[in-house]
Design a protein around this motif. Sequence first.
Motif, mmCIF file in Angstrom:
data_model
loop_
_atom_site.group_PDB
_atom_site.id
_atom_site.type_symbol
_atom_site.label_atom_id
_atom_site.label_comp_id
_atom_site.label_asym_id
_atom_site.label_seq_id
_atom_site.Cartn_x
_atom_site.Cartn_y
_atom_site.Cartn_z
ATOM 1 N N ARG A 327 0.848 -1.195 0.000
ATOM 2 C CA ARG A 327 0.000 0.000 0.000
ATOM 3 C C ARG A 327 0.884 1.246 0.000
ATOM 4 N NH1 ARG A 327 -5.192 -1.361 1.513
ATOM 5 N NH2 ARG A 327 -5.821 0.764 1.989
ATOM 6 N N ALA A 328 0.484 2.201 -0.820
ATOM 7 C CA ALA A 328 1.213 3.468 -0.853
ATOM 8 C C ALA A 328 0.521 4.430 0.111
ATOM 9 C CB ALA A 328 1.210 4.026 -2.266
ATOM 10 N N CYS A 329 1.301 5.322 0.712
ATOM 11 C CA CYS A 329 0.753 6.333 1.615
ATOM 12 C C CYS A 329 -0.156 7.271 0.815
ATOM 13 C CB CYS A 329 1.883 7.103 2.263
ATOM 14 S SG CYS A 329 1.352 8.538 3.199
ATOM 15 N N ALA A 330 -1.324 7.572 1.357
ATOM 16 C CA ALA A 330 -2.282 8.424 0.648
ATOM 17 C C ALA A 330 -1.765 9.864 0.528
ATOM 18 C CB ALA A 330 -3.623 8.409 1.381
ATOM 19 N N HIS A 331 -0.774 10.230 1.361
ATOM 20 C CA HIS A 331 -0.289 11.614 1.360
ATOM 21 C C HIS A 331 0.968 11.802 0.539
ATOM 22 C CE1 HIS A 331 -3.223 12.818 4.386
ATOM 23 N NE2 HIS A 331 -3.065 11.575 4.808
ATOM 24 N N CYS A 332 1.972 10.903 0.740
ATOM 25 C CA CYS A 332 3.246 11.110 0.042
ATOM 26 C C CYS A 332 3.511 10.044 -1.018
ATOM 27 C CB CYS A 332 4.394 11.163 1.045
ATOM 28 S SG CYS A 332 4.713 9.585 1.826
ATOM 29 N N ASN A 333 2.636 9.061 -1.094
ATOM 30 C CA ASN A 333 2.734 8.007 -2.120
ATOM 31 C C ASN A 333 3.917 7.053 -1.927
ATOM 32 O OD1 ASN A 333 1.139 6.960 -4.131
ATOM 33 N ND2 ASN A 333 2.507 7.704 -5.752
ATOM 34 N N LEU A 334 4.655 7.188 -0.804
ATOM 35 C CA LEU A 334 5.740 6.235 -0.546
ATOM 36 C C LEU A 334 5.129 4.935 -0.006
ATOM 37 C CD1 LEU A 334 8.447 8.515 1.146
ATOM 38 C CD2 LEU A 334 8.534 7.482 -1.145
ATOM 39 N N ALA A 335 5.910 3.862 -0.091
ATOM 40 C CA ALA A 335 5.415 2.570 0.402
ATOM 41 C C ALA A 335 5.239 2.612 1.921
ATOM 42 C CB ALA A 335 6.389 1.475 0.020
ATOM 43 N N THR A 336 4.174 2.024 2.423
ATOM 44 C CA THR A 336 3.938 1.976 3.865
ATOM 45 C C THR A 336 4.372 0.615 4.410
ATOM 46 O OG1 THR A 336 1.716 1.128 3.543
ATOM 47 C CG2 THR A 336 1.935 3.521 3.723
ATOM 48 N N SER A 337 4.506 0.530 5.736
ATOM 49 C CA SER A 337 4.837 -0.756 6.368
ATOM 50 C C SER A 337 3.632 -1.243 7.151
ATOM 51 C CB SER A 337 5.987 -0.605 7.359
ATOM 52 O OG SER A 337 6.956 0.247 6.849
ATOM 53 N N PRO A 338 3.286 -2.520 7.014
ATOM 54 C CA PRO A 338 2.164 -3.036 7.789
ATOM 55 C C PRO A 338 2.527 -3.156 9.282
ATOM 56 C CG PRO A 338 3.146 -4.772 6.438
ATOM 57 C CD PRO A 338 3.874 -3.505 6.109
ATOM 58 N N ILE A 339 1.551 -2.892 10.142
ATOM 59 C CA ILE A 339 1.750 -3.067 11.588
ATOM 60 C C ILE A 339 1.166 -4.440 11.926
ATOM 61 C CG2 ILE A 339 1.212 -2.135 13.885
ATOM 62 C CD1 ILE A 339 0.518 0.538 12.281
ATOM 63 N N VAL A 340 2.051 -5.360 12.322
ATOM 64 C CA VAL A 340 1.625 -6.746 12.527
ATOM 65 C C VAL A 340 1.450 -7.045 14.017
ATOM 66 C CG1 VAL A 340 2.215 -9.178 12.111
ATOM 67 C CG2 VAL A 340 2.813 -7.432 10.406
ATOM 68 N N VAL A 341 0.323 -7.669 14.342
ATOM 69 C CA VAL A 341 0.009 -8.013 15.728
ATOM 70 C C VAL A 341 -0.133 -9.528 15.815
ATOM 71 C CG1 VAL A 341 -1.865 -7.887 17.435
ATOM 72 C CG2 VAL A 341 -1.119 -5.829 16.269
ATOM 73 N N SER A 342 0.506 -10.160 16.812
ATOM 74 C CA SER A 342 0.353 -11.614 16.930
ATOM 75 C C SER A 342 -0.220 -12.043 18.269
ATOM 76 C CB SER A 342 1.684 -12.315 16.660
ATOM 77 O OG SER A 342 2.662 -11.792 17.505
ATOM 78 N N VAL A 343 -0.369 -11.099 19.207
ATOM 79 C CA VAL A 343 -1.037 -11.424 20.479
ATOM 80 C C VAL A 343 -1.984 -10.283 20.864
ATOM 81 C CG1 VAL A 343 0.847 -12.855 21.421
ATOM 82 C CG2 VAL A 343 0.798 -10.406 21.903
ATOM 83 N N ILE A 344 -3.038 -10.621 21.588
ATOM 84 C CA ILE A 344 -3.965 -9.619 22.121
ATOM 85 C C ILE A 344 -3.911 -9.751 23.646
ATOM 86 C CG2 ILE A 344 -6.370 -8.793 22.168
ATOM 87 C CD1 ILE A 344 -5.257 -8.769 19.309
ATOM 88 N N GLU A 345 -3.635 -8.639 24.316
ATOM 89 C CA GLU A 345 -3.526 -8.663 25.772
ATOM 90 C C GLU A 345 -4.860 -8.288 26.399
ATOM 91 O OE1 GLU A 345 -0.544 -8.904 27.625
ATOM 92 O OE2 GLU A 345 0.962 -8.809 26.023
ATOM 93 N N GLU A 346 -5.147 -8.879 27.521
ATOM 94 C CA GLU A 346 -6.342 -8.536 28.270
ATOM 95 C C GLU A 346 -6.279 -7.046 28.629
ATOM 96 O OE1 GLU A 346 -6.602 -11.006 31.699
ATOM 97 O OE2 GLU A 346 -8.753 -10.714 31.928
ATOM 98 N N GLY A 347 -7.364 -6.320 28.425
ATOM 99 C CA GLY A 347 -7.411 -4.911 28.811
ATOM 100 C C GLY A 347 -7.029 -3.932 27.711
ATOM 101 N N GLU A 348 -6.380 -4.385 26.646
ATOM 102 C CA GLU A 348 -5.995 -3.440 25.584
ATOM 103 C C GLU A 348 -7.201 -3.164 24.673
ATOM 104 O OE1 GLU A 348 -3.819 -4.535 21.994
ATOM 105 O OE2 GLU A 348 -3.299 -6.439 22.960
ATOM 106 N N PRO A 349 -7.186 -2.043 23.934
ATOM 107 C CA PRO A 349 -8.356 -1.692 23.105
ATOM 108 C C PRO A 349 -8.775 -2.806 22.138
ATOM 109 C CG PRO A 349 -6.800 0.139 23.179
ATOM 110 C CD PRO A 349 -6.146 -0.990 23.886
ATOM 111 N N LEU A 350 -7.810 -3.553 21.576
ATOM 112 C CA LEU A 350 -8.165 -4.606 20.617
ATOM 113 C C LEU A 350 -8.982 -5.739 21.259
ATOM 114 C CD1 LEU A 350 -4.968 -5.038 18.379
ATOM 115 C CD2 LEU A 350 -7.219 -4.228 17.652
#
Length: 398
Positions: A327-350
């Motif tokens: 995915r390219a950034c909608a503002h500068c068109n540079l490539a973006t990096s995905p934010i990868v999550v592999s655990v969900i902690e009790e109490g966090e927003p997710l």
Amino acid sequence: MDETPLIVDDHDRYGRLRLISWWRQDRLAASRVLVVGAGALGNEALKNLALVGVGAIHIVDFDVVETSNLARSVFFRAVDAGRPKAEVAAERARELNPYIRVHAVNGDVARDVGLGLFAAADVVLGCLDNREARLWVNRQCWKTNTPYVDAGIQEIQGAVQIFTPPDSACYECGMTTQDYQLLNLRYSCPQLRPEDLRAGKVPTTPTIAALTAALQTQEALKILHELPCESGVAHVFSGVSTTMYSTRLTRRDDCLSHETYPEPTPIAVGCDQPARTLFDEARRIWDPSRRLTLVLERDLVTGFECRACHRTESLMIARTRVELLARACAHCNLATSPIVVSVIEEGEPLAEVPLRALGVAPFDVARLEAGPATGFFLLEADRARVLNPPAPRASNSP
Ligand SMILES: [Zn+2]
Ligand SMILES: [Zn+2]
């Protein structure tokens, strides 16, 4: 041995099958088989299972029927173009044998099929055309101790491999360095078109699909009857020379697929509920004193970050959806990096997000950690909708 004399009842659908000395129609009627892939092989395997009266069959595919499938797939008609393959195949299999239950899963085996279905299956038939899916199915089968019979075809060659966890060699044990390289290619080149990666363009014929799926189903029937069946082997048929050879695969002790889960604890939670509900319920029945963590079986991408303008776009997708990762950034068109999550902690927003959106499949097994302790929980609230969904209304082509 059955002492009753052989009486041939021509009104009995399974009469000729029952004449086989070891055949147990009642056993087949009580069996559940998961067929992964509704292409040329999947059509044939499903046809065979329906003919012999396997009581419950689940057929999984994410694809839709195309004209090019018609020359190799016995269940598809021209009017089916654009309809989900799994749905069409299930419908036609029900016509072939109305006395069995055939359930369609219109989805991706890696994202949409919970571990509970693998555990409930007596045997899994792999009718796939790519390594990623085979490797995933192999690991799910190992986790749940479910026999896996894999088939593959190319031109007029076919191979059937039989794997029985936990002791036989598995699909990954047989993977070569080149197989791993091709797997990695998929993750390193997100710009490759998914349709290229997903293959499905393998040159094959209906004859080799029929032959190979027949051999595959026959091995599955032996497993269902608990007859001796060699496992950790590959049976390879060459239609060019009309020869077949069998080769024993070597079990690798360092193989990453050999993890078997303990029997999961049923928990009254479904995948449509938030992770918080899972934590709350688990705490009630498991009662660990530490904070709980949900370990995701499928990595989750929660957003895309632009390092140049420090903006983040939120979007939840499975990391396996490589086609969406570039995915390219909608503002500068540079490539973006995905934010990868592999655990969900009790109490966090997710933890407020429904499990399904976090990548947990219906009737899945959730892996929770509390400090050094690990617990496995089966999402019992999804059981009925996965194992015995309501029969769809009979639709007689448009
Ligand atoms: Zn292995
Ligand atoms: Zn930017």
